[in-house]
Design a protein around this motif. Structure first.
Motif, PDB file in Angstrom:
ATOM      1  N   UNK A   1       0.881  -1.172   0.000  1.00 33.78           N
ATOM      2  CA  UNK A   1       0.000   0.000   0.000  1.00 33.78           C
ATOM      3  C   UNK A   1       0.921   1.225   0.000  1.00 33.78           C
ATOM      4  N   UNK A   2       0.704   2.181  -0.923  1.00 34.10           N
ATOM      5  CA  UNK A   2       1.599   3.344  -0.938  1.00 34.10           C
ATOM      6  C   UNK A   2       1.642   4.048   0.418  1.00 34.10           C
ATOM      7  N   UNK A   3       2.748   4.706   0.679  1.00 34.27           N
ATOM      8  CA  UNK A   3       2.880   5.457   1.936  1.00 34.27           C
ATOM      9  C   UNK A   3       2.323   6.874   1.801  1.00 34.27           C
ATOM     10  N   UNK A   4       2.286   7.365   0.556  1.00 38.06           N
ATOM     11  CA  UNK A   4       1.927   8.781   0.367  1.00 38.06           C
ATOM     12  C   UNK A   4       0.671   8.941  -0.482  1.00 38.06           C
ATOM     13  N   UNK A   5      -0.045  10.003  -0.165  1.00 38.41           N
ATOM     14  CA  UNK A   5      -1.295  10.303  -0.880  1.00 38.41           C
ATOM     15  C   UNK A   5      -1.383  11.809  -1.102  1.00 38.41           C
ATOM     16  N   UNK A   6      -2.249  12.185  -2.037  1.00 41.27           N
ATOM     17  CA  UNK A   6      -2.680  13.587  -2.120  1.00 41.27           C
ATOM     18  C   UNK A   6      -4.092  13.610  -1.567  1.00 41.27           C
ATOM     19  N   UNK A   7      -4.347  14.540  -0.665  1.00 45.23           N
ATOM     20  CA  UNK A   7      -5.679  14.600  -0.067  1.00 45.23           C
ATOM     21  C   UNK A   7      -6.157  16.037   0.075  1.00 45.23           C
ATOM     22  N   UNK A   8      -7.452  16.229  -0.122  1.00 49.28           N
ATOM     23  CA  UNK A   8      -8.040  17.519   0.263  1.00 49.28           C
ATOM     24  C   UNK A   8      -7.734  17.727   1.736  1.00 49.28           C
ATOM     25  N   UNK A   9      -7.612  18.971   2.140  1.00 50.70           N
ATOM     26  CA  UNK A   9      -7.359  19.256   3.550  1.00 50.70           C
ATOM     27  C   UNK A   9      -8.641  19.323   4.357  1.00 50.70           C
ATOM     28  N   UNK A  10      -8.477  19.394   5.672  1.00 52.72           N
ATOM     29  CA  UNK A  10      -9.654  19.540   6.541  1.00 52.72           C
ATOM     30  C   UNK A  10     -10.327  20.882   6.251  1.00 52.72           C
ATOM     31  N   UNK A  11      -9.503  21.910   6.035  1.00 50.49           N
ATOM     32  CA  UNK A  11     -10.052  23.238   5.713  1.00 50.49           C
ATOM     33  C   UNK A  11     -10.825  23.219   4.406  1.00 50.49           C
ATOM     34  N   UNK A  12     -10.326  22.453   3.432  1.00 52.87           N
ATOM     35  CA  UNK A  12     -11.018  22.335   2.141  1.00 52.87           C
ATOM     36  C   UNK A  12     -12.399  21.706   2.367  1.00 52.87           C
ATOM     37  N   UNK A  13     -12.411  20.629   3.127  1.00 56.72           N
ATOM     38  CA  UNK A  13     -13.670  19.900   3.376  1.00 56.72           C
ATOM     39  C   UNK A  13     -14.664  20.796   4.128  1.00 56.72           C
ATOM     40  N   UNK A  14     -14.154  21.565   5.077  1.00 54.55           N
ATOM     41  CA  UNK A  14     -15.045  22.404   5.891  1.00 54.55           C
ATOM     42  C   UNK A  14     -15.733  23.489   5.071  1.00 54.55           C
ATOM     43  N   UNK A  15     -15.184  23.794   3.895  1.00 53.33           N
ATOM     44  CA  UNK A  15     -15.808  24.822   3.055  1.00 53.33           C
ATOM     45  C   UNK A  15     -16.964  24.284   2.214  1.00 53.33           C
ATOM     46  N   UNK A  16     -17.127  22.959   2.162  1.00 51.92           N
ATOM     47  CA  UNK A  16     -18.281  22.411   1.434  1.00 51.92           C
ATOM     48  C   UNK A  16     -19.557  22.923   2.106  1.00 51.92           C
ATOM     49  N   UNK A  17     -20.590  23.174   1.295  1.00 57.84           N
ATOM     50  CA  UNK A  17     -21.818  23.748   1.875  1.00 57.84           C
ATOM     51  C   UNK A  17     -22.565  22.741   2.735  1.00 57.84           C
ATOM     52  N   UNK A  18     -22.392  21.481   2.408  1.00 61.77           N
ATOM     53  CA  UNK A  18     -23.068  20.427   3.176  1.00 61.77           C
ATOM     54  C   UNK A  18     -22.137  19.222   3.195  1.00 61.77           C
ATOM     55  N   UNK A  19     -22.116  18.499   4.307  1.00 60.70           N
ATOM     56  CA  UNK A  19     -21.230  17.346   4.436  1.00 60.70           C
ATOM     57  C   UNK A  19     -22.050  16.153   4.927  1.00 60.70           C
TER      58      UNK A  19
END
Ligand code: F6R
Length: 260
Positions: A175-193
């Protein structure tokens, strides 16, 4: 914050699919944030059914996925590109130019992450973000101790997450060790989760995220600060919640206009 305890993962998934369908029907050019892993699979199955049997139209929808492994080509069976096309995109009428998944093969990773953030902003922001939750409380691949203000970037997976995800890889494959991920701040800007967490293995993470203190040690707990966050559980993942009876009572007594 809404906590809905469902009799089964399938019932929760149907509810999530209805929420997504509601957003797309109200705004045909909606921007959806999508997740991979086991939890969203029944949601995608139901969305495919809604498309095929009820004509749910994705032709103007834009999508942004949360994350991707670094170093996996899109055709790799465990890549999130492959997952999304197999589990959802190739079964619906989404336009491939409006599908966005972080580029795990990018030469300049920081530039590619910045471009991803810009693309989300240019699309008008995410209307509804679908999330799973890790057994350690991660959302996307924001592992415990991630900054709660973080943006799309490279992250190193914990050994626990690599173990949890090993079942998506062929036997003996790393399993790769590294990923690209949206940040927590990015997710918090979604209008609905909408966060999905099913099964006994998620019970501790759900307890910490819903009823524990907000802390970077449980990234999902930051959703307590989100104006429109909905946690969808099954009985097993809700087993440790102290206020489970209250959440059930609230859902059973919702006024008609609040129902999905
Ligand atoms: C996947 C993702 C991860 C998963 C989480 C739970 O895009 O961002 O946070 O949602 O690891 O995975 P499952 O659903 O497989 O338990």
């Amino acid at each position: 914050m809404e906590v809905i305890i469902n009799p089964s993962a399938q019932a929760a998934a149907n509810l999530a699919a209805r929420k997504i369908a509601g957003v797309v029907r109200a705004k045909p050019s909606a921007v959806l944030g999508l997740a991979t892993g086991g939890s969203p699979v029944p949601v995608y199955r139901e969305l495919i059914r809604l498309h095929q049997e009820e004509g749910l139209d994705f032709s103007r929808v834009t999508t942004f996925n949360l994350d991707e492994y670094i170093g996996l080509r899109p055709s790799h069976p465990a890549s999130y590109h492959h997952f999304m096309w197999e589990c959802l995109f190739r079964h619906i009428n989404v336009c491939s130019e409006r599908v966005h998944i972080p580029d795990g093969l990018a030469h300049d990773i920081p530039a590619s992450c910045n471009a991803y953030e810009t693309a989300i902003r240019d699309a008008g922001g995410i209307d509804l973000q679908l999330l799973g939750i890790g057994t350690d409380g991660h959302i996307a691949f924001n592992e415990p101790a991630s900054s709660l203000a973080s943006r799309t970037r490279i992250k190193t997976l914990s050994e626990r997450t690599r173990r949890d995800n090993a079942s998506f890889f062929a036997e003996g494959e790393e399993v790769p060790h590294h990923v690209i991920t949206m940040g927590v701040g990015t997710i918090m800007e979604a209008r609905e989760v909408v966060l999905l967490g099913f099964g006994a293995a998620k019970a501790d993470a759900m307890l910490a995220a819903i009823e524990g203190p907000v802390t970077q040690m449980v990234p999902a707990s930051v959703l307590q600060f989100h104006e429109r966050a909905c946690f969808l559980l099954d009985d097993a993942s809700a087993a440790k919640l102290q206020r489970a009876d209250y959440y059930r009572h609230v859902f059973a007594n919702k006024p008609g206009w609040q129902r999905v």
